[in-house]
Design a protein around this motif. Structure first.
Motif, mmCIF file in Angstrom:
data_model
loop_
_atom_site.group_PDB
_atom_site.id
_atom_site.type_symbol
_atom_site.label_atom_id
_atom_site.label_comp_id
_atom_site.label_asym_id
_atom_site.label_seq_id
_atom_site.Cartn_x
_atom_site.Cartn_y
_atom_site.Cartn_z
ATOM 1 N N ILE A 39 0.874 -1.326 -0.243
ATOM 2 C CA ILE A 39 -0.107 0.037 -0.067
ATOM 3 C C ILE A 39 0.850 1.370 0.013
ATOM 4 C CG2 ILE A 39 -0.167 0.047 2.436
ATOM 5 C CD1 ILE A 39 -3.234 0.908 2.411
ATOM 6 N N HIS A 40 0.308 2.364 -0.837
ATOM 7 C CA HIS A 40 0.937 3.562 -0.581
ATOM 8 C C HIS A 40 -0.105 4.621 -0.526
ATOM 9 C CE1 HIS A 40 3.359 7.059 -1.420
ATOM 10 N NE2 HIS A 40 2.655 7.502 -2.225
ATOM 11 N N ALA A 41 0.069 5.571 0.652
ATOM 12 C CA ALA A 41 -0.966 6.624 0.868
ATOM 13 C C ALA A 41 -0.437 7.987 0.171
ATOM 14 C CB ALA A 41 -1.139 6.728 2.292
ATOM 15 N N LEU A 42 -1.566 8.391 -0.568
ATOM 16 C CA LEU A 42 -1.171 9.850 -1.272
ATOM 17 C C LEU A 42 -1.989 10.682 -0.309
ATOM 18 C CD1 LEU A 42 -1.780 9.422 -5.097
ATOM 19 C CD2 LEU A 42 0.348 10.241 -3.939
ATOM 20 N N GLU A 43 -1.523 11.774 -0.006
ATOM 21 C CA GLU A 43 -2.116 12.859 0.747
ATOM 22 C C GLU A 43 -2.829 13.684 -0.352
ATOM 23 O OE1 GLU A 43 -0.379 15.266 3.705
ATOM 24 O OE2 GLU A 43 1.013 13.459 4.288
ATOM 25 N N PRO A 44 -4.038 14.092 -0.184
ATOM 26 C CA PRO A 44 -4.857 14.824 -1.076
ATOM 27 C C PRO A 44 -3.911 16.261 -1.412
ATOM 28 C CG PRO A 44 -6.204 13.951 0.628
ATOM 29 C CD PRO A 44 -4.897 13.693 0.936
ATOM 30 N N LEU A 45 -3.990 16.757 -2.306
ATOM 31 C CA LEU A 45 -3.413 18.003 -2.713
ATOM 32 C C LEU A 45 -4.051 19.166 -1.800
ATOM 33 C CD1 LEU A 45 -2.735 18.093 -6.403
ATOM 34 C CD2 LEU A 45 -1.206 17.967 -4.862
ATOM 35 N N GLY A 46 -5.167 19.362 -1.432
ATOM 36 C CA GLY A 46 -5.845 19.919 -0.769
ATOM 37 C C GLY A 46 -5.260 20.087 0.927
ATOM 38 N N PHE A 47 -4.728 18.927 1.336
ATOM 39 C CA PHE A 47 -4.015 18.991 2.747
ATOM 40 C C PHE A 47 -2.670 19.865 2.481
ATOM 41 C CE2 PHE A 47 -5.855 14.748 4.540
ATOM 42 C CZ PHE A 47 -7.137 15.115 4.342
ATOM 43 N N ALA A 48 -2.166 19.633 1.478
ATOM 44 C CA ALA A 48 -0.938 20.049 1.290
ATOM 45 C C ALA A 48 -0.952 21.713 1.316
ATOM 46 C CB ALA A 48 -0.044 19.856 0.242
ATOM 47 N N ASP A 62 -5.360 13.319 -10.349
ATOM 48 C CA ASP A 62 -5.594 11.980 -10.964
ATOM 49 C C ASP A 62 -3.963 11.499 -11.591
ATOM 50 O OD1 ASP A 62 -8.069 11.757 -10.519
ATOM 51 O OD2 ASP A 62 -8.841 12.497 -12.314
ATOM 52 N N GLN A 63 -3.187 12.542 -12.085
ATOM 53 C CA GLN A 63 -1.981 12.337 -12.417
ATOM 54 C C GLN A 63 -0.997 11.775 -11.412
ATOM 55 O OE1 GLN A 63 -0.893 15.957 -14.330
ATOM 56 N NE2 GLN A 63 -1.916 15.477 -16.213
ATOM 57 N N LEU A 64 -1.009 12.262 -10.206
ATOM 58 C CA LEU A 64 -0.143 11.907 -9.275
ATOM 59 C C LEU A 64 -0.598 10.203 -8.747
ATOM 60 C CD1 LEU A 64 -0.435 14.938 -6.842
ATOM 61 C CD2 LEU A 64 1.679 14.033 -8.153
ATOM 62 N N ASP A 65 -2.038 10.135 -8.782
ATOM 63 C CA ASP A 65 -2.506 8.865 -8.555
ATOM 64 C C ASP A 65 -2.004 7.681 -9.508
ATOM 65 O OD1 ASP A 65 -4.514 7.001 -7.069
ATOM 66 O OD2 ASP A 65 -5.148 6.800 -8.927
ATOM 67 N N GLU A 66 -2.032 8.067 -10.885
ATOM 68 C CA GLU A 66 -1.559 7.242 -12.063
ATOM 69 C C GLU A 66 -0.083 7.137 -11.798
ATOM 70 O OE1 GLU A 66 -1.645 4.294 -14.644
ATOM 71 O OE2 GLU A 66 -3.245 5.232 -13.876
ATOM 72 N N HIS A 67 0.756 7.983 -11.338
ATOM 73 C CA HIS A 67 2.153 7.985 -11.269
ATOM 74 C C HIS A 67 2.552 7.047 -10.247
ATOM 75 C CE1 HIS A 67 6.532 8.933 -11.070
ATOM 76 N NE2 HIS A 67 6.184 8.934 -9.683
ATOM 77 N N ALA A 68 1.700 7.087 -9.087
ATOM 78 C CA ALA A 68 2.012 6.369 -7.890
ATOM 79 C C ALA A 68 1.619 4.976 -8.198
ATOM 80 C CB ALA A 68 0.943 6.694 -6.625
ATOM 81 N N ARG A 69 0.431 4.574 -8.996
ATOM 82 C CA ARG A 69 0.254 3.168 -9.116
ATOM 83 C C ARG A 69 1.268 2.434 -9.948
ATOM 84 N NH1 ARG A 69 -4.498 1.910 -7.712
ATOM 85 N NH2 ARG A 69 -6.120 3.686 -7.097
ATOM 86 N N HIS A 87 -2.281 -1.477 -3.427
ATOM 87 C CA HIS A 87 -3.222 -0.186 -3.320
ATOM 88 C C HIS A 87 -2.599 0.991 -3.004
ATOM 89 C CE1 HIS A 87 -6.002 -3.739 -2.260
ATOM 90 N NE2 HIS A 87 -4.751 -4.357 -1.855
ATOM 91 N N ILE A 88 -3.380 1.890 -3.686
ATOM 92 C CA ILE A 88 -3.173 3.306 -3.772
ATOM 93 C C ILE A 88 -4.482 3.862 -2.758
ATOM 94 C CG2 ILE A 88 -2.826 5.531 -4.531
ATOM 95 C CD1 ILE A 88 -0.372 3.620 -5.296
ATOM 96 N N ILE A 89 -4.113 4.479 -1.547
ATOM 97 C CA ILE A 89 -5.258 5.201 -0.867
ATOM 98 C C ILE A 89 -4.918 6.711 -0.884
ATOM 99 C CG2 ILE A 89 -5.694 3.060 0.267
ATOM 100 C CD1 ILE A 89 -4.104 4.004 2.673
#
Length: 152
Positions: A39-48, A62-69, A87-89
């Motif tokens: 698993i890898h957790a992506l922080e939403p851009l809004g959090f940053a 969506d681009q960050l999600d695809e890169h992470a996958r 899993h990407i969450i």
């Protein structure tokens, strides 16, 4: 044969040391006949940005999600971890890892730790956050060197 662990979750940050965390988890899962997930957790851009972004960042997220996958598959595929166990969450990493672990019957979380000290230790890290709130065993694998957070 002891089946102490039935489901091992490997939490990675997608840095170049992520494979070391997976390499530590694989024999544990094998010895126990356990399922292994990564698993890898992506922080939403809004959090940053505190949620005050004056534009729609859906495409960028969506681009960050695809890169992470893609990066996660590069780490997991050589170990034959099927895509349905990759899993990407999206969310705060430690709390999302806890949620996933509870929902999927995980009884061991393996996470990398950079062994930070000083301010980084006081502020906390994902690995210490996972350790503090986990309802199952956690193995922190020492990776990298102090100040070495470079991604490939």
């Amino acid at each position: 044969m002891s089946h102490e662990y039935r489901h091992v979750l490997v939490a990675v940050d997608l840095t170049r040391d992520s494979h070391l965390v997976l390499e530590r988890a694989l024999p544990i899962a094998e010895r126990n006949g356990a399922t292994i997930s990564i698993i890898h957790a992506l922080e939403p851009l809004g959090f940053a940005y505190g949620g005050d972004i004056p534009m729609d960042v859906t495409t960028l997220q969506d681009q960050l999600d695809e890169h992470a996958r893609t990066r996660l598959a590069e780490i997991a595929d050589p170990s034959n971890i099927p895509r349905e166990r990759q899993h990407i969450i999206v969310g705060m990493p430690d709390s999302e890892i806890h949620r996933f672990a509870e929902e999927h019957g995980v009884d061991l979380i393996v996470v990398g730790s950079h062994g930070r000290t000083g301010f980084a230790l006081l502020l906390g890290s994902t690995s210490s956050g996972v350790l503090r709130g986990a309802k199952c065993d956690v193995l922190a694998v020492r990776v990298g060197q102090e100040g070495d957070d470079a991604q490939e």
